[in-house]
Design a protein around this motif. Structure first.
Motif, PDB file in Angstrom:
ATOM      1  N   TYR A   8       0.839  -1.197   0.000  1.00 57.23           N
ATOM      2  CA  TYR A   8       0.000   0.000   0.000  1.00 57.23           C
ATOM      3  C   TYR A   8       0.873   1.244   0.000  1.00 57.23           C
ATOM      4  CZ  TYR A   8      -3.854  -3.123   0.831  1.00 57.23           C
ATOM      5  OH  TYR A   8      -4.775  -4.120   0.677  1.00 57.23           O
ATOM      6  N   GLY A   9       0.601   2.151  -0.936  1.00 59.24           N
ATOM      7  CA  GLY A   9       1.387   3.374  -1.073  1.00 59.24           C
ATOM      8  C   GLY A   9       1.009   4.413  -0.031  1.00 59.24           C
ATOM      9  N   GLY A  10       1.732   5.518  -0.056  1.00 60.99           N
ATOM     10  CA  GLY A  10       1.557   6.573   0.944  1.00 60.99           C
ATOM     11  C   GLY A  10       0.140   7.132   0.989  1.00 60.99           C
ATOM     12  N   THR A  11      -0.472   7.313  -0.185  1.00 59.37           N
ATOM     13  CA  THR A  11      -1.831   7.856  -0.218  1.00 59.37           C
ATOM     14  C   THR A  11      -2.788   6.880   0.462  1.00 59.37           C
ATOM     15  OG1 THR A  11      -1.235   8.722  -2.377  1.00 59.37           O
ATOM     16  CG2 THR A  11      -3.539   8.914  -1.750  1.00 59.37           C
ATOM     17  N   SER A  12      -2.621   5.597   0.175  1.00 66.16           N
ATOM     18  CA  SER A  12      -3.507   4.577   0.751  1.00 66.16           C
ATOM     19  C   SER A  12      -3.362   4.512   2.266  1.00 66.16           C
ATOM     20  CB  SER A  12      -3.170   3.203   0.164  1.00 66.16           C
ATOM     21  OG  SER A  12      -2.797   3.305  -1.180  1.00 66.16           O
ATOM     22  N   MET A  13      -2.182   4.922   2.759  1.00 70.48           N
ATOM     23  CA  MET A  13      -1.917   4.889   4.202  1.00 70.48           C
ATOM     24  C   MET A  13      -2.029   6.304   4.796  1.00 70.48           C
ATOM     25  SD  MET A  13      -1.138   1.728   4.946  1.00 70.48           S
ATOM     26  CE  MET A  13      -0.360   1.865   6.571  1.00 70.48           C
ATOM     27  N   GLY A  14      -2.623   7.231   4.025  1.00 71.00           N
ATOM     28  CA  GLY A  14      -2.508   8.658   4.335  1.00 71.00           C
ATOM     29  C   GLY A  14      -3.193   9.157   5.598  1.00 71.00           C
ATOM     30  N   SER A  15      -4.128   8.407   6.157  1.00 69.91           N
ATOM     31  CA  SER A  15      -4.807   8.862   7.382  1.00 69.91           C
ATOM     32  C   SER A  15      -5.269   7.616   8.133  1.00 69.91           C
ATOM     33  CB  SER A  15      -6.036   9.701   7.018  1.00 69.91           C
ATOM     34  OG  SER A  15      -6.973   8.892   6.323  1.00 69.91           O
ATOM     35  N   THR A  16      -5.672   7.795   9.383  1.00 69.19           N
ATOM     36  CA  THR A  16      -6.134   6.617  10.127  1.00 69.19           C
ATOM     37  C   THR A  16      -7.395   6.043   9.469  1.00 69.19           C
ATOM     38  OG1 THR A  16      -7.180   8.131  11.686  1.00 69.19           O
ATOM     39  CG2 THR A  16      -5.100   7.140  12.364  1.00 69.19           C
ATOM     40  N   GLU A  17      -8.229   6.916   8.875  1.00 68.74           N
ATOM     41  CA  GLU A  17      -9.415   6.416   8.156  1.00 68.74           C
ATOM     42  C   GLU A  17      -8.987   5.478   7.033  1.00 68.74           C
ATOM     43  OE1 GLU A  17     -12.636   6.318   8.762  1.00 68.74           O
ATOM     44  OE2 GLU A  17     -11.949   7.355  10.590  1.00 68.74           O
ATOM     45  N   ARG A  18      -8.000   5.926   6.251  1.00 64.94           N
ATOM     46  CA  ARG A  18      -7.542   5.108   5.122  1.00 64.94           C
ATOM     47  C   ARG A  18      -6.884   3.824   5.629  1.00 64.94           C
ATOM     48  NH1 ARG A  18      -5.869   9.302   0.433  1.00 64.94           N
ATOM     49  NH2 ARG A  18      -8.015   9.994   0.089  1.00 64.94           N
ATOM     50  N   ILE A  19      -6.153   3.915   6.707  1.00 65.17           N
ATOM     51  CA  ILE A  19      -5.511   2.712   7.257  1.00 65.17           C
ATOM     52  C   ILE A  19      -6.580   1.712   7.701  1.00 65.17           C
ATOM     53  CG2 ILE A  19      -4.049   1.856   9.153  1.00 65.17           C
ATOM     54  CD1 ILE A  19      -2.408   4.455   8.877  1.00 65.17           C
ATOM     55  N   LYS A  20      -7.687   2.231   8.241  1.00 65.34           N
ATOM     56  CA  LYS A  20      -8.790   1.325   8.626  1.00 65.34           C
ATOM     57  C   LYS A  20      -9.359   0.634   7.387  1.00 65.34           C
ATOM     58  CE  LYS A  20     -10.524   4.174  12.368  1.00 65.34           C
ATOM     59  NZ  LYS A  20     -11.764   4.809  12.830  1.00 65.34           N
ATOM     60  N   ASN A  21      -9.421   1.359   6.272  1.00 68.28           N
ATOM     61  CA  ASN A  21      -9.880   0.735   5.023  1.00 68.28           C
ATOM     62  C   ASN A  21      -8.914  -0.333   4.536  1.00 68.28           C
ATOM     63  OD1 ASN A  21     -12.355   1.897   4.547  1.00 68.28           O
ATOM     64  ND2 ASN A  21     -11.486   3.650   3.431  1.00 68.28           N
ATOM     65  N   VAL A  22      -7.621  -0.051   4.655  1.00 69.14           N
ATOM     66  CA  VAL A  22      -6.623  -1.066   4.281  1.00 69.14           C
ATOM     67  C   VAL A  22      -6.845  -2.318   5.133  1.00 69.14           C
ATOM     68  CG1 VAL A  22      -4.164  -1.646   4.321  1.00 69.14           C
ATOM     69  CG2 VAL A  22      -4.894   0.585   3.438  1.00 69.14           C
ATOM     70  N   ALA A  23      -7.074  -2.110   6.430  1.00 69.45           N
ATOM     71  CA  ALA A  23      -7.277  -3.257   7.330  1.00 69.45           C
ATOM     72  C   ALA A  23      -8.497  -4.072   6.900  1.00 69.45           C
ATOM     73  CB  ALA A  23      -7.437  -2.761   8.774  1.00 69.45           C
ATOM     74  N   LEU A  24      -9.577  -3.382   6.489  1.00 71.38           N
ATOM     75  CA  LEU A  24     -10.779  -4.103   6.046  1.00 71.38           C
ATOM     76  C   LEU A  24     -10.474  -4.938   4.803  1.00 71.38           C
ATOM     77  CD1 LEU A  24     -13.612  -1.409   6.422  1.00 71.38           C
ATOM     78  CD2 LEU A  24     -13.190  -3.435   7.863  1.00 71.38           C
ATOM     79  N   ARG A  25      -9.705  -4.342   3.891  1.00 72.75           N
ATOM     80  CA  ARG A  25      -9.387  -5.055   2.650  1.00 72.75           C
ATOM     81  C   ARG A  25      -8.510  -6.278   2.942  1.00 72.75           C
ATOM     82  NH1 ARG A  25      -9.777  -3.113  -2.532  1.00 72.75           N
ATOM     83  NH2 ARG A  25      -9.818  -0.937  -1.888  1.00 72.75           N
ATOM     84  N   HIS A  34      -6.585 -16.916   2.617  1.00 67.99           N
ATOM     85  CA  HIS A  34      -5.226 -16.677   2.111  1.00 67.99           C
ATOM     86  C   HIS A  34      -4.277 -16.233   3.226  1.00 67.99           C
ATOM     87  CE1 HIS A  34      -6.703 -17.235  -1.863  1.00 67.99           C
ATOM     88  NE2 HIS A  34      -7.518 -16.194  -1.802  1.00 67.99           N
ATOM     89  N   GLN A  35      -2.990 -16.492   2.998  1.00 65.22           N
ATOM     90  CA  GLN A  35      -1.966 -15.926   3.883  1.00 65.22           C
ATOM     91  C   GLN A  35      -1.561 -14.572   3.293  1.00 65.22           C
ATOM     92  OE1 GLN A  35       1.089 -19.027   4.120  1.00 65.22           O
ATOM     93  NE2 GLN A  35       0.135 -19.736   6.009  1.00 65.22           N
ATOM     94  N   ILE A  36      -1.460 -13.568   4.157  1.00 66.93           N
ATOM     95  CA  ILE A  36      -1.199 -12.220   3.649  1.00 66.93           C
ATOM     96  C   ILE A  36      -0.017 -11.577   4.373  1.00 66.93           C
ATOM     97  CG2 ILE A  36      -2.155  -9.911   3.242  1.00 66.93           C
ATOM     98  CD1 ILE A  36      -3.709 -12.027   1.735  1.00 66.93           C
ATOM     99  N   VAL A  37       0.930 -11.086   3.561  1.00 65.86           N
ATOM    100  CA  VAL A  37       1.998 -10.228   4.077  1.00 65.86           C
ATOM    101  C   VAL A  37       1.746  -8.839   3.506  1.00 65.86           C
ATOM    102  CG1 VAL A  37       4.478  -9.751   4.106  1.00 65.86           C
ATOM    103  CG2 VAL A  37       3.656 -12.127   4.156  1.00 65.86           C
ATOM    104  N   VAL A  38       1.740  -7.829   4.346  1.00 63.88           N
ATOM    105  CA  VAL A  38       1.492  -6.468   3.873  1.00 63.88           C
ATOM    106  C   VAL A  38       2.770  -5.645   4.000  1.00 63.88           C
ATOM    107  CG1 VAL A  38      -0.025  -4.463   4.020  1.00 63.88           C
ATOM    108  CG2 VAL A  38      -0.835  -6.686   4.820  1.00 63.88           C
ATOM    109  N   VAL A  39       3.077  -4.906   2.956  1.00 63.09           N
ATOM    110  CA  VAL A  39       4.252  -4.031   2.963  1.00 63.09           C
ATOM    111  C   VAL A  39       3.780  -2.602   2.690  1.00 63.09           C
ATOM    112  CG1 VAL A  39       6.493  -3.535   1.897  1.00 63.09           C
ATOM    113  CG2 VAL A  39       5.714  -5.909   2.107  1.00 63.09           C
ATOM    114  N   PRO A  40       3.606  -1.780   3.699  1.00 66.35           N
ATOM    115  CA  PRO A  40       3.129  -0.417   3.456  1.00 66.35           C
ATOM    116  C   PRO A  40       4.266   0.596   3.355  1.00 66.35           C
ATOM    117  CG  PRO A  40       2.624  -1.132   5.711  1.00 66.35           C
ATOM    118  CD  PRO A  40       3.615  -2.092   5.146  1.00 66.35           C
ATOM    119  N   SER A  41       3.938   1.704   2.685  1.00 70.17           N
ATOM    120  CA  SER A  41       4.816   2.885   2.661  1.00 70.17           C
ATOM    121  C   SER A  41       4.536   3.723   3.902  1.00 70.17           C
ATOM    122  CB  SER A  41       4.472   3.780   1.469  1.00 70.17           C
ATOM    123  OG  SER A  41       4.868   3.227   0.274  1.00 70.17           O
TER     124      SER A  41
END
Ligand code: ASP
Ligand code: MG
Length: 416
Positions: A8-25, A34-41
């Protein structure tokens, strides 16, 4: 069940709201088994903010300390994402690069990954946890924190995916894929469903900057299927739809029957051309001209040497505009004293336009179609270079957009 790496790029991680969306996804993928490894900016703007703080203190801070500093941006985002996953009931654990560890060389600010130890990560995954690893950073053999260069999280993600043998690396970003050309120049540019990594390298290096180039090289070297897709869609969209969205960087065209000859039109506005007039035509001359340029760490792109008349020739090459001044200075010093050439001429108002496509390997006439299109628009070609899957021309910068639009049309790349 398969292993996927999400970036996930910087925009996708840009606020706690967006981070909550990343978590939902991410949770949705995990729920599907699935097994998931996440690598955020880092959160958008954070890396610039941190580097700015250092430069408030002194103009050229020590690079090791800059890496120490910049790496905190990613450390913040992995922890926040782990917390956001806990908040939706998932087990998740975050790691900094040195904790994995991701080993790199010691080239601070532009380190290269040497190896990734996946033992700890696998153990966590097998225990049902989602693992979150900082992008952009690693550790050298002395234990120093290093960073991989701006935009380096893409490379971290593809490298982790390759090291772990993931089924696919998904790069979630603020664009929804790779286009036939920049949609800001051609409004009916089309999103590509697939692009080969070789085409992607040509497109990226020519200015369609969606991914850090090194990540595409990694994807190619390790044959890691990598998908670029939007993080701005509904995080709960059906997985069947999400898994085929965006653009897949792959290794062979899906169907060679329908394979287009040209995949995209790339361009680079900021080129500069340098001509050395009256160069004596004798062995070693190209080396004498370009050696000092290379020694100054300047990348040369297109090169032409003319047929000689009376033992003298003209030698022309291009560099990026940012390197123009430095190149001229290097040449002033070397050309006149050692080479005995007449004079140096430069032009900083040139741009490069390229047609790119693996289909070129099996089709003839692409170059002539390109040149005909440009001639019909009255655009003068100053230099030409070709590779197996690319033809580039250097033209006056004021015709660049016209050239891109007319080539995009001539090769039938627009949306239907
Ligand atoms: N945070 C780093 C940067 O801004 C790395 C990345 O985002 O890929 O360059
Ligand atoms: Mg980026």
């Amino acid at each position: 069940m398969a292993l996927f790496v999400h970036k996930y790029g910087g925009t996708s991680m840009g606020s706690t709201e967006r981070i909550k969306n990343v978590a939902l996804r991410v949770a949705k993928w995990h729920d599907a088994g699935h097994q998931i490894v996440v690598v955020p900016s880092a959160m958008s703007g954070e890396t610039n903010r941190l580097l700015g703080l250092a430069r408030e203190i002194m103009p050229q801070p020590d690079q090791r300390e800059l890496d120490m500093l910049a790496a905190t941006g990613e450390q913040t985002s992995v922890a926040l994402l782990a917390i956001a996953l806990h908040a939706v009931g998932k087990e998740a654990v975050s790691y900094a690069g040195w904790q994995v560890p991701i080993l790199t060389d010691s080239a601070f600010g532009k380190a290269r990954i040497q190896s990734i130890d996946d033992v700890k990560v696998r153990k966590d995954l097998d225990a049902g946890k989602i693992v979150i690893i900082t992008g952009f950073q690693g550790m050298d053999e002395d234990g120093n924190i290093t960073t991989l260069g701006r935009g380096g999280s893409d490379t971290s993600a593809v490298a982790v995916a390759a090291a772990m043998g993931a089924a696919e690396c998904l790069i979630y970003t603020d664009v929804d894929g790779v286009y036939t050309t920049d949609p800001r120049v051609v409004s009916d540019a089309r999103r590509l469903k697939t692009v080969t990594f070789e085409e992607m390298l040509e497109m990226a290096s020519l200015g369609s900057k969606v991914l850090q180039i090194r990540s595409v090289e990694f994807a190619g070297n390790y044959k890691m299927p990598t998908r670029v897709l939007s993080s701005l869609t509904d995080p709960l969209m059906p997985l069947e739809v999400e898994t085929v969205s965006g653009t897949l960087i792959s290794f062979e065209k899906e169907s060679s029957m329908e394979q287009a000859t040209i995949t995209g039109i790339a361009f680079s506005r900021d080129e500069a051309k340098i001509t050395i007039l009256g160069v004596p035509d004798r062995p070693g001359i190209a080396y004498q001209i370009l050696g000092p340029v290379a020694d100054a760490n300047i990348e040369v792109d297109m090169i032409i040497q003319n047929q000689s008349v009376d033992g003298k020739t003209d030698f022309t090459f291009t560099v990026s505009r940012a390197d123009y001044l430095k190149s001229s200075q290097v040449l002033e010093a070397s050309v006149k004293s050692h080479i005995g050439a007449g004079s140096i001429a430069g032009d900083t108002k040139v741009s490069k336009v390229s047609v790119v496509g693996v289909g070129m390997r099996s089709h003839v006439g692409i170059a002539s179609q390109m040149f005909r299109t440009l001639s019909e628009e009255g655009i003068n070609i100053q230099m030409i270079s070709t590779s197996e899957i690319k033809i580039s021309v250097l033209i006056d910068e004021k015709y660049m957009e016209l050239a891109v639009r007319s080539l995009h049309k001539a090769f039938g790349l627009e949306n239907d």
